[in-house]
Design an enzyme around this catalytic site. Structure first.
Site, mmCIF file in Angstrom:
data_model
loop_
_atom_site.group_PDB
_atom_site.id
_atom_site.type_symbol
_atom_site.label_atom_id
_atom_site.label_comp_id
_atom_site.label_asym_id
_atom_site.label_seq_id
_atom_site.Cartn_x
_atom_site.Cartn_y
_atom_site.Cartn_z
ATOM 1 C CG ASP A 57 -15.664 36.214 -40.829
ATOM 2 O OD1 ASP A 57 -16.026 37.026 -41.679
ATOM 3 O OD2 ASP A 57 -16.260 35.077 -40.447
ATOM 4 C CG HIS A 74 -15.725 37.565 -49.941
ATOM 5 N ND1 HIS A 74 -16.948 37.103 -50.639
ATOM 6 C CD2 HIS A 74 -15.792 36.795 -49.048
ATOM 7 C CE1 HIS A 74 -17.115 35.965 -50.295
ATOM 8 N NE2 HIS A 74 -16.722 35.610 -49.075
ATOM 9 C CB SER A 97 -3.740 32.201 -43.889
ATOM 10 O OG SER A 97 -2.444 32.366 -44.352
#
Length: 416
Positions: free
Chosen positions: A198, A274, A385
């Protein structure tokens, strides 16, 4: 008013101790004909004029006479002596009204830049302290108020979490690393590259002139970010020549281009990342470094911010050639975890500036590396981050993005 006589107020008299409710003016400006003195003497010839008190204006006025006398003494110092006081003076320079430290320019003093001042903040130490605080187990009765405040501040959607009960998370670290429901992030199977996390798209496009844009108009060197090419990377690089550019060393197939995409994870976003495609990870490079904030405002302010911060570079190859994913650390994100890399330890107390550590996943037992499927769990941050993708693809590769748009894990980044 009639019936009342107005009497002029007596002129205030200077006292020995400076008063915080009076401000000075140069006595020489009242036409005495005397020449202006230099150094600290020029700050002693001050007259006093009244200023409204704290009760009238609601503002606190500092003893300016004592402050300006001290500045006059500093202006007479030598440059080496003044250099020792540069940092505290710089802090005063940005806090006090404009021109308050102007006398120091007589000896050539210049304030330290805001960027250098920010870089001097011990962000690594603060991040380690934050990491330890995250591990402290919260009392059962305190969990809901603490997590609810965080949810309200950063707009977290707990309906997507696999466990919605806030009492389930024993500490902040478990709350940050919460898992999502399987149906919350469907993985797009029609496109070759998906978003690994995200976040917000800061920049994307082709890599030109061996430079990558961290935000619009602010670039950093590709070689400084990924590090020099070494034989230990076990990648199908073409042979390097003395005049070949770093970009040409990464492109393994004729006719391909190099692309990049920068995704910023805010504190309220899903903190795991991911695999963005089907690829094989063959090498890991860990750059110890600073842990400055990587929000878009800071990225516009500090050039090569991503090259200064601690980061973990995973490199390998996919069906079109070179592929890399870099997890960039930030303030309070001292911990970057890669699930299949147990030897990785980030935010160590001691490190050498500009150094890096290499590790190869290609061994005698595993000559291919670590195979990753699209959408497979890869790693996690402790807080928000940045993820940077740099990969090789044919010229007809198209991004399906807009700069500044919000994106979620599993959504399409681009395809052929």
């Amino acid at each position: 008013m009639p019936g009342k006589s107005t009497r002029p107020l007596p002129a205030p008299r200077p006292c020995c101790a400076p008063c915080p409710f009076w401000s000075p003016r140069l006595a020489g400006m009242q036409g005495t004909g005397s020449t202006r003195s230099t150094g600290s003497e020029s700050w002693r010839s001050w007259a006093w004029t009244s200023r409204p008190s704290l009760l009238v204006t609601g503002r606190l006025h500092f003893p300016q006479l004592a402050l300006r006398r001290r500045l006059g003494q500093l202006s007479c110092m030598s440059k080496p002596a003044l250099k020792l006081r540069s940092w505290p003076l710089t802090v005063l320079y940005y806090l006090l009204p404009l021109g308050a430290l102007r006398p120091l320019s007589r000896v050539g003093w210049r304030p330290v830049s805001r960027v250098a001042l920010y870089k001097s903040v011990p962000t690594r130490l603060l991040s380690r302290a934050w990491g330890r605080l995250n591990q402290v187990e919260l009392p059962h009765w305190l969990r809901r108020p603490v997590y609810s405040l965080y949810i309200w501040t950063f707009g977290v959607n707990m309906k997507e979490a696999a466990v919605e009960d806030l009492h389930h998370y024993r500490n902040l670290s478990e709350f940050f690393r919460r898992k999502l429901k399987p149906q919350a992030r469907p993985v797009c199977g029609l496109h070759s590259v998906i978003s690994p996390s995200d976040g917000k798209i800061l920049n994307f496009g082709q890599v030109k002139n061996c430079e990558v844009e961290q935000v619009k108009g602010v670039t950093y060197s590709l070689e400084s970010f990924l590090g020099p090419r070494t034989p230990s990377e076990d990648l199908p690089f073409p042979p390097a020549t003395p005049h070949s550019s770093f970009r040409s060393q990464l492109v393994t197939r004729e006719g391909n281009e190099l692309y990049h995409c920068v995704i910023y994870l805010a504190p309220g976003d899903y903190h795991c990342f991911h695999s963005p495609t089907d690829w094989t990870v063959s090498h890991r490079r860990h750059f110890p470094g600073s842990l400055m904030s990587v929000n878009p405002g800071m990225a516009r302010w500090i050039k090569e911010l991503f090259c200064h911060n601690e980061r973990v570079v995973l490199t390998g190859d996919w069906k079109h050639g070179f592929f890399s994913l870099t997890a960039v650390g930030a303030t309070n994100v001292g911990s970057i975890r890669i699930y299949f890399d147990r030897d990785l330890h980030t935010n160590s107390p001691r490190y050498s500036k500009g150094s890096y550590n290499d590790f190869s996943f290609v061994t005698h037992a595993n000559k291919e590396g670590i195979p990753m499927r699209k959408g497979e769990h890869l790693g996690e941050f402790n807080l928000g981050s940045t993820i940077v993708l740099i990969f090789e693809a044919p010229k007809d590769f198209n991004f399906r993005l807009q700069a500044g748009q919000k994106i979620r894990f599993g959504e399409a980044l681009g395809s052929l």
